[in-house]
Design a protein around this motif. Sequence first.
Motif, PDB file in Angstrom:
ATOM      1  N   PHE A  94       1.304  59.558  21.260  1.00 36.51           N
ATOM      2  CA  PHE A  94       2.181  58.870  20.320  1.00 36.51           C
ATOM      3  C   PHE A  94       3.108  59.873  19.649  1.00 36.51           C
ATOM      4  CE2 PHE A  94      -1.274  55.720  20.528  1.00 36.51           C
ATOM      5  CZ  PHE A  94      -0.504  54.581  20.799  1.00 36.51           C
ATOM      6  N   ALA A 109      -0.413  62.299  18.309  1.00 31.14           N
ATOM      7  CA  ALA A 109      -1.760  61.792  18.620  1.00 31.14           C
ATOM      8  C   ALA A 109      -1.883  61.523  20.119  1.00 31.14           C
ATOM      9  CB  ALA A 109      -2.040  60.517  17.825  1.00 31.14           C
ATOM     10  N   ALA A 138      -3.820  59.705  22.366  1.00 33.98           N
ATOM     11  CA  ALA A 138      -4.802  58.612  22.285  1.00 33.98           C
ATOM     12  C   ALA A 138      -5.551  58.440  23.593  1.00 33.98           C
ATOM     13  CB  ALA A 138      -4.101  57.313  21.897  1.00 33.98           C
ATOM     14  N   HIS A 185     -16.764  55.236  20.212  1.00 38.20           N
ATOM     15  CA  HIS A 185     -16.680  55.101  18.761  1.00 38.20           C
ATOM     16  C   HIS A 185     -15.240  54.817  18.344  1.00 38.20           C
ATOM     17  CE1 HIS A 185     -20.787  56.240  18.432  1.00 38.20           C
ATOM     18  NE2 HIS A 185     -20.583  57.378  19.075  1.00 38.20           N
ATOM     19  N   SER A 186     -15.073  54.491  17.056  1.00 34.73           N
ATOM     20  CA  SER A 186     -13.750  54.231  16.514  1.00 34.73           C
ATOM     21  C   SER A 186     -12.838  55.439  16.735  1.00 34.73           C
ATOM     22  CB  SER A 186     -13.903  53.927  15.024  1.00 34.73           C
ATOM     23  OG  SER A 186     -12.681  53.565  14.494  1.00 34.73           O
ATOM     24  N   GLY A 187     -11.623  55.178  17.191  1.00 30.41           N
ATOM     25  CA  GLY A 187     -10.666  56.262  17.396  1.00 30.41           C
ATOM     26  C   GLY A 187     -10.755  56.923  18.756  1.00 30.41           C
ATOM     27  N   ALA A 188     -11.646  56.437  19.615  1.00 30.65           N
ATOM     28  CA  ALA A 188     -11.831  57.068  20.932  1.00 30.65           C
ATOM     29  C   ALA A 188     -10.646  56.813  21.863  1.00 30.65           C
ATOM     30  CB  ALA A 188     -13.118  56.551  21.574  1.00 30.65           C
ATOM     31  N   GLY A 189      -9.874  55.759  21.573  1.00 33.56           N
ATOM     32  CA  GLY A 189      -8.707  55.462  22.415  1.00 33.56           C
ATOM     33  C   GLY A 189      -8.828  54.162  23.188  1.00 33.56           C
ATOM     34  N   LYS A 190      -9.843  53.363  22.864  1.00 28.01           N
ATOM     35  CA  LYS A 190     -10.109  52.139  23.626  1.00 28.01           C
ATOM     36  C   LYS A 190      -8.971  51.114  23.491  1.00 28.01           C
ATOM     37  CE  LYS A 190     -13.783  51.197  21.210  1.00 28.01           C
ATOM     38  NZ  LYS A 190     -13.714  52.239  20.170  1.00 28.01           N
ATOM     39  N   SER A 191      -8.532  50.883  22.244  1.00 33.41           N
ATOM     40  CA  SER A 191      -7.473  49.882  22.036  1.00 33.41           C
ATOM     41  C   SER A 191      -6.202  50.294  22.749  1.00 33.41           C
ATOM     42  CB  SER A 191      -7.155  49.718  20.552  1.00 33.41           C
ATOM     43  OG  SER A 191      -8.306  49.421  19.849  1.00 33.41           O
ATOM     44  N   THR A 192      -5.885  51.571  22.673  1.00 38.36           N
ATOM     45  CA  THR A 192      -4.674  52.055  23.339  1.00 38.36           C
ATOM     46  C   THR A 192      -4.797  51.838  24.848  1.00 38.36           C
ATOM     47  OG1 THR A 192      -4.450  53.707  21.602  1.00 38.36           O
ATOM     48  CG2 THR A 192      -3.132  54.035  23.582  1.00 38.36           C
ATOM     49  N   GLU A 205     -12.978  43.932  21.453  1.00 37.48           N
ATOM     50  CA  GLU A 205     -14.064  43.770  20.475  1.00 37.48           C
ATOM     51  C   GLU A 205     -14.321  42.280  20.200  1.00 37.48           C
ATOM     52  OE1 GLU A 205     -15.948  46.164  19.306  1.00 37.48           O
ATOM     53  OE2 GLU A 205     -14.787  48.025  19.329  1.00 37.48           O
TER      54      GLU A 205
HETATM   55  N1  LIG Z   1       0.765  53.426  17.329  1.00 37.52           N
HETATM   56  C1  LIG Z   1       0.130  54.589  17.103  1.00 37.52           C
HETATM   57  N2  LIG Z   1       0.795  55.642  16.583  1.00 37.52           N
HETATM   58  C2  LIG Z   1       0.182  56.818  16.369  1.00 37.52           C
HETATM   59  N3  LIG Z   1      -1.122  57.051  16.636  1.00 37.52           N
HETATM   60  C3  LIG Z   1      -1.846  56.050  17.150  1.00 37.52           C
HETATM   61  C4  LIG Z   1      -1.273  54.755  17.407  1.00 37.52           C
HETATM   62  N4  LIG Z   1      -2.243  53.962  17.922  1.00 37.52           N
HETATM   63  C5  LIG Z   1      -3.359  54.695  17.977  1.00 37.52           C
HETATM   64  N5  LIG Z   1      -3.136  55.953  17.530  1.00 37.52           N
HETATM   65  C6  LIG Z   1      -4.122  57.048  17.454  1.00 37.52           C
HETATM   66  O1  LIG Z   1      -4.712  57.173  18.738  1.00 37.52           O
HETATM   67  C7  LIG Z   1      -6.126  57.407  18.639  1.00 37.52           C
HETATM   68  C8  LIG Z   1      -6.897  56.350  19.401  1.00 37.52           C
HETATM   69  O2  LIG Z   1      -6.759  55.104  18.731  1.00 37.52           O
HETATM   70  P1  LIG Z   1      -7.307  53.727  19.297  1.00 37.52           P
HETATM   71  O3  LIG Z   1      -6.985  52.667  18.310  1.00 37.52           O
HETATM   72  O4  LIG Z   1      -6.835  53.550  20.695  1.00 37.52           O
HETATM   73  O5  LIG Z   1      -8.873  53.995  19.328  1.00 37.52           O
HETATM   74  P2  LIG Z   1     -10.085  52.948  19.390  1.00 37.52           P
HETATM   75  O6  LIG Z   1     -11.135  53.593  20.196  1.00 37.52           O
HETATM   76  O7  LIG Z   1      -9.584  51.649  19.854  1.00 37.52           O
HETATM   77  O8  LIG Z   1     -10.540  52.848  17.900  1.00 37.52           O
HETATM   78  P3  LIG Z   1     -10.722  51.528  17.005  1.00 37.52           P
HETATM   79  O9  LIG Z   1     -11.921  50.846  17.532  1.00 37.52           O
HETATM   80  O10 LIG Z   1     -10.913  52.088  15.632  1.00 37.52           O
HETATM   81  O11 LIG Z   1      -9.456  50.740  17.147  1.00 37.52           O
HETATM   82  C9  LIG Z   1      -6.435  57.463  17.165  1.00 37.52           C
HETATM   83  O12 LIG Z   1      -6.431  58.825  16.766  1.00 37.52           O
HETATM   84  C10 LIG Z   1      -5.284  56.716  16.523  1.00 37.52           C
HETATM   85  O13 LIG Z   1      -5.039  57.193  15.230  1.00 37.52           O
END
Ligand SMILES: Nc1ncnc2c1ncn2[C@@H]1O[C@H](COP(=O)(O)OP(=O)(O)OP(=O)(O)O)[C@@H](O)[C@H]1O
Length: 329
Positions: A5, A9, A11, A30-37, A157
């Motif tokens: 990003f 970041a 991701a 875990h939270s922040g691992a990058g799953k949503s991205t 989720e």
């Molecule tokens: N649009 C964005 N701009 C900048 N950084 C981002 C963006 N989206 C996600 N990130 C960063 O990318 C990393 C992965 O985020 P992501 O949401 O994919 O993780 P996750 O595993 O889905 O966590 P969660 O369950 O908390 O959503 C994190 O460090 C987050 O801060």
Amino acid sequence: MRKEFPGGALAVDDVSLTVEAGTVFGVVGHSGAGKSTLLRLVNGLEEPTSGSVLVDGHDLAALGERGLRPVRREIGMVFQQFNLFRSRTVLGNVLYPLRLAGLDRATARARAEETLEFVGLSGHGKRYPEQLSGGQRQRVGIARALATRPKVLLCDEATSALDPQTTGEVLALLRRVNRELGVTIVLITHEMEVVRGLCDRVAVMEDGRVVETGEVYEVFARPQHPTTAALVRSALHAEPDGELLERLRARHPGRLVTVPVVDGVPVMEGLSPLLREHGVDFAFVHGGVGEVRGRPLGSVTIELRGERAAVEAVEAGLAGSGRRKAGVR
Ligand SMILES: Nc1ncnc2c1ncn2[C@@H]1O[C@H](COP(=O)(O)OP(=O)(O)OP(=O)(O)O)[C@@H](O)[C@H]1O
């Protein structure tokens, strides 16, 4: 693929995954691992910084916004917070994507009602989302995602906002979606229980990377990465350690031994003859055996009582017949 990003970041970091059509694939971490991205890359809401996403043979980045539309129609999305229209009825929510896809009123209505019946909500069409329980709302979310008959369902989720019993019901519904409709499911979750209950294969993510991937039973029975091992422990009767082990020791003065129960590894079967041979008595003190994908998995901690040499002989015999260490101390 990689997704960086603006601002730096990273991701998704050099991730390469294949999901076979007709299977259920879980991404856990875990939270922040990058799953949503990762999920947003799969439905084309994000573009990879490098690499590519192929959905049913289509390279999403090469399609452009116009070309992406028909491919997106093949992909349904289910969300943690359901994302229903509060001002529309249940039927109205399910009708929405069908009207958007251009179906005429009568065909759309018949299709919406049929889909509501599939998710067990026929008769609820006139109600509004806030009149429903969380589990029912998620059923509407699933019906809305399925209405256009997509080939792929992406679940973000999908059960995290639900209690354990409702989670079980929604997982059972998703299993039917996969088995009866042949829909490929990719889900992201932080709960290993969801992976255990639904997935064929799983990828474990940490800091944007996939640290482990495999068939679900294998990953539960023989986790390779420490993050996976910690996630698995939280979902299984694991070997006792820390304070629990101290308490068990205080209660049970004999030798404590933990025997892993893994399909095809006959450690437990060897126990009775060993005990008989050495004249050692035993008691169950902790653990249990559950099922992962219909196969037994767990661990049992027993207290061995008898002559020291005899106890050690039993312990050595158990360790010799199992692939994992059997001793707690
Ligand atoms: N649009 C964005 N701009 C900048 N950084 C981002 C963006 N989206 C996600 N990130 C960063 O990318 C990393 C992965 O985020 P992501 O949401 O994919 O993780 P996750 O595993 O889905 O966590 P969660 O369950 O908390 O959503 C994190 O460090 C987050 O801060």
